[in-house]
Scaffold this motif. Structure first.
Motif, PDB file in Angstrom:
ATOM      1  N   ARG A 284       0.846  -1.204   0.000  1.00  0.00           N
ATOM      2  CA  ARG A 284       0.000   0.000   0.000  1.00  0.00           C
ATOM      3  C   ARG A 284       0.883   1.257   0.000  1.00  0.00           C
ATOM      4  O   ARG A 284       0.628   2.205  -0.748  1.00  0.00           O
ATOM      5  N   GLU A 285       1.934   1.242   0.809  1.00  0.00           N
ATOM      6  CA  GLU A 285       2.836   2.390   0.871  1.00  0.00           C
ATOM      7  C   GLU A 285       3.612   2.554  -0.429  1.00  0.00           C
ATOM      8  O   GLU A 285       3.830   3.666  -0.901  1.00  0.00           O
ATOM      9  N   GLU A 286       4.073   1.423  -1.016  1.00  0.00           N
ATOM     10  CA  GLU A 286       4.830   1.491  -2.268  1.00  0.00           C
ATOM     11  C   GLU A 286       4.006   2.097  -3.388  1.00  0.00           C
ATOM     12  O   GLU A 286       4.523   2.831  -4.232  1.00  0.00           O
ATOM     13  N   MET A 287       2.720   1.796  -3.415  1.00  0.00           N
ATOM     14  CA  MET A 287       1.853   2.299  -4.476  1.00  0.00           C
ATOM     15  C   MET A 287       1.290   3.675  -4.150  1.00  0.00           C
ATOM     16  O   MET A 287       0.477   4.217  -4.903  1.00  0.00           O
ATOM     17  N   GLY A 288       1.699   4.234  -3.025  1.00  0.00           N
ATOM     18  CA  GLY A 288       1.304   5.590  -2.673  1.00  0.00           C
ATOM     19  C   GLY A 288      -0.126   5.735  -2.240  1.00  0.00           C
ATOM     20  O   GLY A 288      -0.710   6.819  -2.349  1.00  0.00           O
ATOM     21  N   LYS A 289      -0.727   4.627  -1.764  1.00  0.00           N
ATOM     22  CA  LYS A 289      -2.117   4.693  -1.319  1.00  0.00           C
ATOM     23  C   LYS A 289      -2.145   4.877   0.189  1.00  0.00           C
ATOM     24  O   LYS A 289      -1.662   4.043   0.945  1.00  0.00           O
ATOM     25  N   THR A 290      -2.692   5.987   0.633  1.00  0.00           N
ATOM     26  CA  THR A 290      -2.731   6.291   2.064  1.00  0.00           C
ATOM     27  C   THR A 290      -4.140   6.254   2.633  1.00  0.00           C
ATOM     28  O   THR A 290      -4.315   6.102   3.831  1.00  0.00           O
ATOM     29  N   GLU A 291      -5.154   6.393   1.765  1.00  0.00           N
ATOM     30  CA  GLU A 291      -6.531   6.406   2.249  1.00  0.00           C
ATOM     31  C   GLU A 291      -7.243   5.103   1.896  1.00  0.00           C
ATOM     32  O   GLU A 291      -6.982   4.489   0.869  1.00  0.00           O
ATOM     33  N   ASP A 292      -8.159   4.695   2.753  1.00  0.00           N
ATOM     34  CA  ASP A 292      -8.956   3.491   2.542  1.00  0.00           C
ATOM     35  C   ASP A 292     -10.233   3.882   1.811  1.00  0.00           C
ATOM     36  O   ASP A 292     -11.017   4.705   2.294  1.00  0.00           O
ATOM     37  N   ASP A 293     -10.442   3.298   0.597  1.00  0.00           N
ATOM     38  CA  ASP A 293     -11.621   3.673  -0.182  1.00  0.00           C
ATOM     39  C   ASP A 293     -12.850   2.854   0.189  1.00  0.00           C
ATOM     40  O   ASP A 293     -13.916   3.001  -0.419  1.00  0.00           O
ATOM     41  N   GLY A 294     -12.717   1.971   1.190  1.00  0.00           N
ATOM     42  CA  GLY A 294     -13.864   1.230   1.692  1.00  0.00           C
ATOM     43  C   GLY A 294     -14.188  -0.052   0.956  1.00  0.00           C
ATOM     44  O   GLY A 294     -15.066  -0.808   1.379  1.00  0.00           O
ATOM     45  N   ARG A 295     -13.503  -0.339  -0.151  1.00  0.00           N
ATOM     46  CA  ARG A 295     -13.780  -1.573  -0.888  1.00  0.00           C
ATOM     47  C   ARG A 295     -13.169  -2.771  -0.163  1.00  0.00           C
ATOM     48  O   ARG A 295     -12.067  -2.699   0.358  1.00  0.00           O
ATOM     49  N   ARG A 296     -13.916  -3.877  -0.127  1.00  0.00           N
ATOM     50  CA  ARG A 296     -13.457  -5.093   0.535  1.00  0.00           C
ATOM     51  C   ARG A 296     -13.735  -6.289  -0.376  1.00  0.00           C
ATOM     52  O   ARG A 296     -14.756  -6.342  -1.054  1.00  0.00           O
ATOM     53  N   VAL A 297     -12.831  -7.246  -0.343  1.00  0.00           N
ATOM     54  CA  VAL A 297     -13.026  -8.482  -1.110  1.00  0.00           C
ATOM     55  C   VAL A 297     -14.064  -9.335  -0.404  1.00  0.00           C
ATOM     56  O   VAL A 297     -13.911  -9.681   0.773  1.00  0.00           O
ATOM     57  N   GLY A 298     -15.122  -9.690  -1.116  1.00  0.00           N
ATOM     58  CA  GLY A 298     -16.148 -10.547  -0.542  1.00  0.00           C
ATOM     59  C   GLY A 298     -15.914 -12.012  -0.873  1.00  0.00           C
ATOM     60  O   GLY A 298     -16.203 -12.899  -0.069  1.00  0.00           O
ATOM     61  N   MET A 299     -15.368 -12.281  -2.060  1.00  0.00           N
ATOM     62  CA  MET A 299     -15.110 -13.650  -2.482  1.00  0.00           C
ATOM     63  C   MET A 299     -13.989 -13.642  -3.505  1.00  0.00           C
ATOM     64  O   MET A 299     -13.987 -12.828  -4.431  1.00  0.00           O
ATOM     65  N   MET A 300     -13.037 -14.535  -3.326  1.00  0.00           N
ATOM     66  CA  MET A 300     -11.942 -14.652  -4.284  1.00  0.00           C
ATOM     67  C   MET A 300     -11.545 -16.127  -4.367  1.00  0.00           C
ATOM     68  O   MET A 300     -11.106 -16.718  -3.382  1.00  0.00           O
ATOM     69  N   VAL A 301     -11.741 -16.732  -5.536  1.00  0.00           N
ATOM     70  CA  VAL A 301     -11.474 -18.153  -5.710  1.00  0.00           C
ATOM     71  C   VAL A 301     -11.035 -18.405  -7.141  1.00  0.00           C
ATOM     72  O   VAL A 301     -11.524 -17.784  -8.084  1.00  0.00           O
ATOM     73  N   SER A 302     -10.089 -19.320  -7.334  1.00  0.00           N
ATOM     74  CA  SER A 302      -9.574 -19.637  -8.667  1.00  0.00           C
ATOM     75  C   SER A 302     -10.586 -20.462  -9.460  1.00  0.00           C
ATOM     76  O   SER A 302     -11.254 -21.340  -8.908  1.00  0.00           O
ATOM     77  N   LEU A 303     -10.673 -20.184 -10.755  1.00  0.00           N
ATOM     78  CA  LEU A 303     -11.534 -20.948 -11.657  1.00  0.00           C
ATOM     79  C   LEU A 303     -10.719 -21.909 -12.519  1.00  0.00           C
ATOM     80  O   LEU A 303     -11.099 -23.056 -12.721  1.00  0.00           O
ATOM     81  N   ASP A 304      -9.627 -21.420 -13.087  1.00  0.00           N
ATOM     82  CA  ASP A 304      -8.786 -22.271 -13.933  1.00  0.00           C
ATOM     83  C   ASP A 304      -7.322 -21.898 -13.750  1.00  0.00           C
ATOM     84  O   ASP A 304      -6.985 -20.881 -13.130  1.00  0.00           O
ATOM     85  N   HIS A 305      -6.451 -22.732 -14.303  1.00  0.00           N
ATOM     86  CA  HIS A 305      -5.007 -22.549 -14.131  1.00  0.00           C
ATOM     87  C   HIS A 305      -4.321 -23.239 -15.305  1.00  0.00           C
ATOM     88  O   HIS A 305      -4.574 -24.418 -15.570  1.00  0.00           O
ATOM     89  N   THR A 306      -3.477 -22.511 -16.013  1.00  0.00           N
ATOM     90  CA  THR A 306      -2.754 -23.076 -17.143  1.00  0.00           C
ATOM     91  C   THR A 306      -1.256 -22.851 -16.957  1.00  0.00           C
ATOM     92  O   THR A 306      -0.841 -21.769 -16.537  1.00  0.00           O
ATOM     93  N   ILE A 307      -0.476 -23.876 -17.262  1.00  0.00           N
ATOM     94  CA  ILE A 307       0.984 -23.757 -17.207  1.00  0.00           C
ATOM     95  C   ILE A 307       1.557 -24.210 -18.541  1.00  0.00           C
ATOM     96  O   ILE A 307       1.249 -25.302 -19.027  1.00  0.00           O
ATOM     97  N   TYR A 308       2.398 -23.356 -19.135  1.00  0.00           N
ATOM     98  CA  TYR A 308       3.192 -23.734 -20.308  1.00  0.00           C
ATOM     99  C   TYR A 308       4.646 -23.864 -19.839  1.00  0.00           C
ATOM    100  O   TYR A 308       5.245 -22.890 -19.381  1.00  0.00           O
ATOM    101  N   PHE A 309       5.170 -25.063 -19.936  1.00  0.00           N
ATOM    102  CA  PHE A 309       6.552 -25.323 -19.526  1.00  0.00           C
ATOM    103  C   PHE A 309       7.450 -25.143 -20.745  1.00  0.00           C
ATOM    104  O   PHE A 309       7.390 -25.915 -21.701  1.00  0.00           O
ATOM    105  N   HIS A 310       8.314 -24.118 -20.722  1.00  0.00           N
ATOM    106  CA  HIS A 310       9.129 -23.794 -21.889  1.00  0.00           C
ATOM    107  C   HIS A 310      10.460 -24.551 -21.908  1.00  0.00           C
ATOM    108  O   HIS A 310      10.878 -25.044 -22.959  1.00  0.00           O
TER     109      HIS A 310
END
Length: 367
Positions: A284-310
Motif C-alpha cells: 500500500r505504501e509502495e503504491m502511494g495509497k494512504t486512504e482506505d476507499d472502503g472496498r473489501r473483497v467478498g469472495m476470491m477463488v480460482s476458476l482455472d489454471h494453465t501452465i506452459y513449460f518452456h
C-alpha cells in the motif's frame, strides 16, 4: 490440518527427500484399478481459503500423469479447472486417463475426486525430448534486470515450518494503473530435491517395466514448480487494486475465530496472517495509497489454471526462481492474471495464466 486425511497410513518421510517431495508423494491404488493414485499425506488448507491449496491438486495431478509416461517425454502444457473446493479432511483419488500415446506427443487427463465427485480436472500434453528437430525458432521474454537478488537464506519465515517452499517478495514495478503493475517474488523449494525418481514409480523401476536414467529426477522439479505456481496467484487482482484482505485486524480475528485447530496451530496461523498483513501494508505504501476507499473483497477463488513449460529440464525448483505477475483485465466479478517464471540464470522456464472469481462486498442500498 487433520492427521487422518489419507486413505492409507502415511509412509515415513524419506531422509533423502526434500519436504516438497514428501508433501506431493502419491501412492498407487492398484487394488482399486489401474492408474489410480491417492495423496500419501494430508494437504494444506490455507488460512481463510475455501479449500485445500490449489497448487497441491495441480502438482499431484501432474505427478500422477507423469507416472504413466516414458521418462524421455516431458510435460509442456497443462490446462486445469477448479471444480469444487477440496476438503483437507478427506483423501483425494487421482484418476488418470491415457487419452493418446503418439510418437512425439502423449496426452493425459486427470480427475481429482472426493466422495465420488470431481473437484479438479486437467488435461496435460507431453512431448518427446528432442522431437522438435535440430533447427528451431527461438525467442523469450527477458528476466527483469532491476530486481534485487535474494540473500543466501535458508528460510524466509521461521514460524511457517510446514510449508515446503519459501518466498521473498520484491518491490512493486510499474506503479501506474492496476493493469500496468507487476508483482514479483523469488521462490524455491525448501531443502534439496533428491536425484531419485518419485516413490510412485519405485515398483515399476525395480521390476524393469520403466526405464530411468540415473540422476534424472526432472519430474519432481516440474511437480514442485507446479505446486509453487499457485502461490499468491489470483490474489494479484486484489493486490494491484490495493484491496487488502488481512491488513484489517477484524479479518484476521474472524479467520482465527472460525479455525478449529489446536492452540499451537492457531498461533501459527496468527503469525502467518500477520505476516501477510505486513506485506499488504508495505505494498500500500509502495503504491502511494494512504486512504482506505472502503472496498473489501467478498469472495476470491480460482476458476482455472494453465501452465506452459518452456524449458522443463533447464532449472532446479530448489534454487531461486523469479516470478512476475500482472493482471491485464478484471471485470464482471472475475479477474485474469499472467505469470512468468525465470530460473536463476534468466532462462524463461514457464508462463502461467489464471482466471478467478473476484467479487467485492456489496454496499447496502440506502433506499
Amino acid at each position: 490440518m487433520s492427521t487422518h486425511a489419507t486413505l492409507i497410513k502415511p509412509p515415513k518421510s524419506l531422509p533423502h527427500h526434500s519436504p516438497i517431495e514428501n508433501v506431493l508423494q502419491l501412492l498407487p491404488l492398484v487394488d482399486i484399478g489401474p492408474d489410480i493414485y491417492t495423496n500419501a499425506r494430508p494437504l494444506w488448507h490455507p488460512p481463510g481459503a475455501r479449500g485445500i491449496f490449489g497448487g497441491a491438486a495441480i502438482a499431484q495431478c501432474l505427478s500422477a500423469a507423469q507416472a504413466t509416461i516414458p521418462i524421455d517425454f516431458t510435460v509442456h502444457s497443462m490446462h486445469c479447472y477448479f471444480v469444487l473446493a477440496g476438503n483437507s479432511e478427506i483423501p483425494i483419488l487421482y484418476h488418470v486417463e491415457r487419452v493418446r500415446d503418439g510418437k512425439s506427443f502423449i496426452t493425459r487427463t486427470v480427475q481429482a475426486r472426493q466422495r465420488g465427485k470431481c473437484i479438479f480436472t486437467t488435461t496435460l500434453s507431453f512431448m518427446k525430448e528432442g522431437s522438435g528437430g535440430a533447427q528451431t525458432v527461438h525467442h523469450a521474454v527477458r528476466m527483469p534486470s532491476d530486481v534485487t537478488p535474494p540473500p543466501p537464506v535458508t528460510r524466509t519465515r521461521a514460524f511457517d515450518d510446514d510449508r515446503p517452499f519459501e518466498s521473498l517478495r520484491c518491490s512493486v514495478a510499474n506503479r501506474g494503473s492496476p493493469s500496468e503493475r507487476q508483482l514479483r517474488q523469488w521462490v524455491r523449494a525448501v531443502g534439496r530435491i533428491s536425484e531419485c525418481p518419485p516413490n510412485v514409480r519405485e515398483e515399476e523401476l525395480v521390476s524393469g517395466r520403466r526405464a530411468h536414467r540415473p540422476g534424472d529426477n526432472h519430474q519432481a522439479h516440474l511437480s514442485a514448480l507446479a505446486y509453487m505456481s499457485d502461490s499468491y496467484f489470483i490474489g494479484t487482482v486484489a493486490r494491484v487494486h490495493n484491496l487488502n484482505r488481512f491488513a484489517n485486524r477484524r479479518n484476521i480475528e474472524n479467520t482465527l475465530r472460525a479455525f478449529k485447530g489446536s492452540d499451537t496451530e492457531r498461533e501459527q496461523m496468527r503469525k502467518y496472517l500477520e505476516e501477510i498483513a505486513r506485506e499488504e501494508d508495505e505494498e500500500r505504501e509502495e503504491m502511494g495509497k494512504t486512504e482506505d476507499d472502503g472496498r473489501r473483497v467478498g469472495m476470491m477463488v480460482s476458476l482455472d489454471h494453465t501452465i506452459y513449460f518452456h524449458n522443463p529440464r533447464a532449472f532446479r525448483a530448489d534454487e531461486w526462481m523469479l516470478t512476475e505477475m500482472e493482471s491485464p483485465w478484471a471485470g464482471d466479478g472475475r479477474g485474469l492474471v499472467v505469470q512468468r517464471i525465470w530460473n536463476k540464470d534468466g532462462i524463461l522456464i514457464a508462463t502461467c495464466t489464471q482466471e478467478g472469481v473476484v467479487r467485492l462486498k456489496q454496499q447496502e442500498s440506502k433506499l
